[in-house]
Scaffold this active site. Structure first.
Site, short mmCIF file in Angstrom:
data_model
loop_
_atom_site.label_atom_id
_atom_site.label_comp_id
_atom_site.label_asym_id
_atom_site.label_seq_id
_atom_site.Cartn_x
_atom_site.Cartn_y
_atom_site.Cartn_z
CB SER A 1 21.75 -55.96 -34.84
OG SER A 1 23.16 -55.98 -34.77
CG ASP B 1 23.79 -49.75 -39.71
OD1 ASP B 1 24.97 -49.88 -39.29
OD2 ASP B 1 22.92 -50.63 -39.57
CG HIS C 1 23.69 -51.11 -35.99
ND1 HIS C 1 23.26 -51.87 -37.07
CD2 HIS C 1 23.68 -51.95 -34.91
CE1 HIS C 1 23.00 -53.10 -36.67
NE2 HIS C 1 23.23 -53.17 -35.36
#
Length: 388
Positions: A161, A327, A360
């Protein structure tokens, strides 16, 4: 090691933070916004030992709401670190083999220089007088930390991320220092959708009357409700519809029928409220504003005439890009675009899309295909490097 106290949550509970490096003591660090900072703290944790030829340093970069406690017990929550399952003796990131470093980013709230740091000119927290920072600023600060630790070469940089953005920035700005890079569930720039979700979170915080225009510490208040809503909104983006349905469906929370009111009738509502209100005990609202803004501003290609491949020309770094099928915050196309750019610059790159319904956050969870992928890559480059 320098022990300092940091306060957290509406009760301003104090905890001790170790491993504080004071950086830019001799020369100020120029930020992208044009301001200079000097003699500022950056908090970090290390695991394992640096070998004699200093070739085994492994830098782990945390996500938006993470921190330096990648393993061990977190001093605020009392829970294991965010990658406890991967860091330790005999694990993927083997502390018997690697010198593992994880720092709390510039702008963070667990010991690093951030909005709640004291401004020496006023004797009060910086609050919104803190300079706006970027992903590149965070990496420059980490580079100063590496210098302070005597690390001239980094065996591998790994992050998911926002940590993936930091990894990409490192590989672009300091290619000769980075032997291998693993950007996970990330992108080379924030999309309009990503920025939109961050703006909702920021507005929730700023709409809370206890935010006090950013000066809540001075007023001995805390915008807990706004920060909780920001966390709830963001947390939904970290999951997937299938995962939410599998975990909760439309099951009721501790009742046999709906209440015809606005309490948490459904389990998913109760779950999100728990996520929100547990978050406020460990994170600073202004830090949330600054770090989300840094992610929004990230656009690696913009510095290279809009051509992402130009960021990696001549790079000798070994790249492994990892994405997850479910995601929707950083979908696979983002990882593919980075892979295409790396191919276009003749870099060494592999790409894996992991099939999962965990969304995610899969890189923080027990996802066997992901663990096998990252473990195989790190083992392979470690053999190339002569570490195995």
């Amino acid at each position: 090691m320098k022990l300092v106290k940091e306060s957290f949550g509406p009760s301003y509970k104090e905890v001790e933070i170790g491993n504080i490096a004071i950086l830019a003591k001799d020369k100020p660090l120029r930020l992208d916004c044009g301001r200079d900072i000097s003699s500022f703290p950056l908090a970090y944790q290390t695991y394992g030992k640096l070998n004699t030829d200093k070739s085994n340093a492994l830098l782990l970069c945390h996500g938006l709401t993470g921190d330096q406690y990648v393993a061990g017990i977190h001093p605020v929550t009392g829970k294991p670190g965010w990658w406890e399952s991967l860091v330790g003796p005999g694990k993927i990131f083997d502390t018997n083999l690697y010198f593992i470093i994880c720092s709390n980013v510039l702008g963070g709230c667990l010991g690093s220089f951030g909005p709640k740091s004291i401004n020496p000119e006023t004797g009060q927290p910086y609050n919104l007088d803190f300079p706006v920072i970027t992903i590149a600023d965070m990496v420059r600060a980490q580079k100063l930390l590496m210098d302070d630790l005597g690390v001239e070469q980094i065996f591998a940089i790994i992050g998911g991320s926002m940590g993936g953005m930091l990894t990409l920035e490192w590989a672009a700005k300091y290619p000769d220092m980075v032997y291998a890079a693993v950007p996970i569930a990330t992108s080379a720039r924030h999309t309009a959708q990503n920025i939109a979700f961050h703006e909702i979170g920021r507005q929730a915080i700023m709409a809370d009357p206890d935010w006090c225009k950013g000066s809540y510490i001075n007023e001995n208040k805390f915008p807990a409700k706004g920060l909780a809503v920001a966390r709830m909104t963001a947390h939904v983006t970290y999951l997937s519809e299938n995962a939410l349905h599998r975990k909760f469906g439309r099951q009721l929370q501790d009742r046999k029928a709906v209440s015809y009111g606005f309490e948490a009738d459904f389990q998913v509502e109760s779950y999100l409220r728990h996520q929100g209100y547990s978050f406020v005990e460990r994170f600073d609202p202004n830090a949330y504003l600054y770090i989300t803004r840094a992610m929004d501003y990230f656009d690696l290609a913009a510095e290279y005439d809009g051509v992402l491949a130009n960021a990696f020309v001549g790079s000798k770094t070994n790249f492994c890009l990892i994405s997850f099928t479910s995601d929707w915050l950083f979908p696979t196309i983002e990882a593919k675009n980075i892979t295409y750019a790396l191919n276009g610059s003749a870099a060494k790159v592999s790409f894996v899309e992991v099939t999962t319904d965990k969304g995610h956050d899969a890189f923080l969870l027990d996802e066997p295909e992901f663990i096998a992928t990252i473990g195989g890559f790190i083992s392979g480059v470690a053999k190339q490097r002569g570490l195995l």
